[in-house]
Enzyme design. Structure first.
Site, mmCIF file in Angstrom:
data_model
loop_
_atom_site.group_PDB
_atom_site.id
_atom_site.type_symbol
_atom_site.label_atom_id
_atom_site.label_comp_id
_atom_site.label_asym_id
_atom_site.label_seq_id
_atom_site.Cartn_x
_atom_site.Cartn_y
_atom_site.Cartn_z
ATOM 1 N N SER A 1 2.803 -75.416 58.963
ATOM 2 C CA SER A 1 1.708 -75.239 58.005
ATOM 3 C C SER A 1 0.424 -75.821 58.580
ATOM 4 O O SER A 1 0.451 -76.801 59.333
ATOM 5 C CB SER A 1 2.061 -75.985 56.712
ATOM 6 N N TYR B 1 5.282 -83.951 51.773
ATOM 7 C CA TYR B 1 5.562 -82.566 52.178
ATOM 8 C C TYR B 1 4.903 -82.271 53.531
ATOM 9 O O TYR B 1 5.545 -81.787 54.467
ATOM 10 C CB TYR B 1 5.050 -81.580 51.107
ATOM 11 N N LYS C 1 6.460 -81.424 57.615
ATOM 12 C CA LYS C 1 6.096 -80.355 58.560
ATOM 13 C C LYS C 1 5.672 -80.981 59.898
ATOM 14 O O LYS C 1 6.079 -80.527 60.970
ATOM 15 C CB LYS C 1 4.961 -79.495 58.003
HETATM 16 C C1 UD1 Z 1 -1.170 -76.254 49.774
HETATM 17 C C2 UD1 Z 1 -0.698 -77.196 50.833
HETATM 18 C C3 UD1 Z 1 -0.272 -76.412 52.055
HETATM 19 C C4 UD1 Z 1 0.721 -75.344 51.672
HETATM 20 C C5 UD1 Z 1 0.096 -74.465 50.607
HETATM 21 C C6 UD1 Z 1 1.025 -73.377 50.148
HETATM 22 C C7 UD1 Z 1 -1.683 -79.371 51.432
HETATM 23 C C8 UD1 Z 1 -2.940 -80.155 51.550
HETATM 24 N N1 UD1 Z 1 -1.802 -78.097 51.112
HETATM 25 O O1 UD1 Z 1 -2.375 -75.657 50.259
HETATM 26 O O2 UD1 Z 1 0.289 -77.247 52.996
HETATM 27 O O3 UD1 Z 1 1.038 -74.587 52.800
HETATM 28 O O4 UD1 Z 1 -0.242 -75.266 49.483
HETATM 29 O O5 UD1 Z 1 2.163 -73.905 49.543
HETATM 30 O O6 UD1 Z 1 -0.647 -79.907 51.617
HETATM 31 N N2 UD1 Z 1 -6.862 -74.708 43.309
HETATM 32 C C9 UD1 Z 1 -7.506 -74.689 42.081
HETATM 33 N N3 UD1 Z 1 -6.747 -74.520 40.962
HETATM 34 C C10 UD1 Z 1 -5.384 -74.367 40.998
HETATM 35 C C11 UD1 Z 1 -4.725 -74.397 42.252
HETATM 36 C C12 UD1 Z 1 -5.502 -74.596 43.385
HETATM 37 O O7 UD1 Z 1 -8.723 -74.814 42.011
HETATM 38 O O8 UD1 Z 1 -4.747 -74.218 39.925
HETATM 39 C C13 UD1 Z 1 -7.669 -74.841 44.523
HETATM 40 C C14 UD1 Z 1 -7.320 -76.017 45.415
HETATM 41 O O9 UD1 Z 1 -8.055 -77.145 45.057
HETATM 42 C C15 UD1 Z 1 -7.698 -75.464 46.799
HETATM 43 C C16 UD1 Z 1 -7.396 -73.965 46.681
HETATM 44 O O10 UD1 Z 1 -7.407 -73.685 45.301
HETATM 45 O O11 UD1 Z 1 -9.081 -75.610 47.028
HETATM 46 C C17 UD1 Z 1 -6.047 -73.568 47.238
HETATM 47 O O12 UD1 Z 1 -5.032 -74.393 46.677
HETATM 48 P P1 UD1 Z 1 -3.484 -74.075 46.863
HETATM 49 O O13 UD1 Z 1 -3.220 -72.638 46.605
HETATM 50 O O14 UD1 Z 1 -2.713 -75.072 46.065
HETATM 51 O O15 UD1 Z 1 -3.235 -74.290 48.415
HETATM 52 P P2 UD1 Z 1 -3.634 -75.561 49.343
HETATM 53 O O16 UD1 Z 1 -3.765 -76.794 48.546
HETATM 54 O O17 UD1 Z 1 -4.773 -75.149 50.192
#
Ligand code: UD1
Length: 352
Positions: free
Chosen positions: A128, A153, A157
């Site tokens: 990842s 997590y 990785k």
């Molecule tokens: C996370 C993990 C990554 C993993 C991926 C998929 C970390 C830091 N990140 O990525 O390793 O591969 O999930 O499982 O360990 N967001 C919102 N609202 C929500 C959900 C997310 O605003 O309800 C925003 C988050 O703040 C971020 C973006 O959307 O800016 C993407 O979030 P998300 O889909 O959870 O993925 P990551 O955190 O980037």
């Protein structure tokens, strides 16, 4: 058995695993799946079978069960392992770190030891972008330092990558590919395969699609005060079918016996949370209400991939754009409102 080889997919019923099994079959490989079904269902493989006409042998085995693993290697002439299995909920990993380490590291060690016993020295690992930690520069290329992950997590990785590097240093007969994924999203064009989280989704796109479908009320946007184009988090969202094809492309490393290789699998493009919401509204024609919420602990403002190495060495490029990703998610959502049967169980939060 087909002449191209037999790939064992651990976690092959999961989101990335099932899409990859389908692409492997279409590329002419035999596949075998092991999965403990802790966050998935065999229905995904039924659908792979329906789409390809090929029955995939599947075993409900935990990677911590070494004897069970041995039986599979005795029964099938595995040529390469694609290792997708692992716990992946960032938030939950903070609460139960030892379970994450036991499952993700322990399972991987068992798998590598059994592979060694059966002289199967070809491994493609689902890593990842989280291994990069805080960016020293962007976009991340494969030479960027790794480590400094903020949650258990991410550390699993990183530690697995380190274990595999040490293994290769000690035993160069191995061919190992570490694939660093950037935010997998999307679903298969057929609408039959997609992301089916058990319980409340944590990642952005499943939340957006469930709000569009009125299963959830509104999207919480985690922070609008980052130093980014519109203040919300920016990521490199990659279509899961492109990712799956990246695994098939990575088999070239095995065929050519290139030893240990590391590649980013991303698009090289970056979109904010608000841009993702807008794109989804356009693709679905549905309004997606959102509210600004506090930042989520550990979230980075921005990261995206440099994908020049994988393009140069494997000829792989993610060719599906944002509109297509959103359209495919929406089709999957509409055709499978509760995810796969047996996965739906409403929207209960299993994270705490
Ligand atoms: C996370 C993990 C990554 C993993 C991926 C998929 C970390 C830091 N990140 O990525 O390793 O591969 O999930 O499982 O360990 N967001 C919102 N609202 C929500 C959900 C997310 O605003 O309800 C925003 C988050 O703040 C971020 C973006 O959307 O800016 C993407 O979030 P998300 O889909 O959870 O993925 P990551 O955190 O980037």
């Amino acid at each position: 058995m087909s002449s191209k080889g037999c790939i064992l997919a651990t976690g092959g019923t999961g989101y990335v695993g099932s899409h990859t099994v389908l692409e492997l079959i279409e590329a002419g490989y035999d596949t075998v799946v092991v999965d403990n079904l802790s966050n998935s269902t065999l229905e995904s493989l039924n659908r792979v079978e329906e789409l390809t006409g090929v029955k995939v042998p599947a075993y409900t085995i935990d990677l911590l069960d070494k004897e069970g693993l041995r039986k599979i290697f005795s029964k099938h002439k595995i040529t390469c392992v694609m290792h997708f299995a692992g716990f992946k909920a960032v938030g939950r990993s903070v609460h139960i770190p030892l379970q994450y380490f036991r499952n993700n590291l322990g399972g991987t060690i068992n798998l590598l030891e059994v592979m060694d016993e059966f002289k199967v020295y070809n491994m493609i690992f689902s890593s990842s972008a989280t291994v990069y930690g805080e960016p020293e520069y962007l976009p991340f290329d494969e030479k960027h330092k790794t480590g400094g992950c903020t949650n258990p997590y991410g550390k699993t990785k990183f530690f697995i990558e380190e274990m595999m590097k040490d293994l290769f240093a000690a035993a160069p007969q191995w061919n190992i590919v570490l694939l660093r994924y950037f935010n997998p999203i999307g679903a298969h064009k057929s609408g039959r395969l997609g992301e089916s989280p058990i319980g409340k989704p944590h990642n952005l796109m499943p939340n957006i699609s469930k709000v569009a479908a009125k299963e959830l009320e509104c999207v919480s946007v985690f922070g609008d005060d980052f130093d980014t184009k519109d203040g919300t988090g920016v990521r490199d969202y990659t279509h899961v079918v492109d990712l799956a094809k990246g695994h098939v492309a990575a088999l070239a490393v095995i065929d050519k016996k290139w030893g240990l290789k590391i590649y980013n699998l991303g698009t090289g493009k970056a979109y904010s949370v608000l841009e993702m919401i807008k794109a989804f509204e356009k693709a679905s024609g549905v309004n997606v209400p959102y509210k600004i919420a506090p930042r989520r602990a550990g979230d980075l403002p921005t990261f995206w991939s440099d994908v020049s190495l994988v393009k140069k060495e494997l000829g792989w490029v993610a060719d599906k754009g944002l509109d297509e990703m959103c359209e495919d998610i929406w089709r999957w959502q509409k055709m499978n409102p509760g995810g796969y049967p047996g996965c739906s169980n409403g929207i209960q939060d299993m994270s705490s």
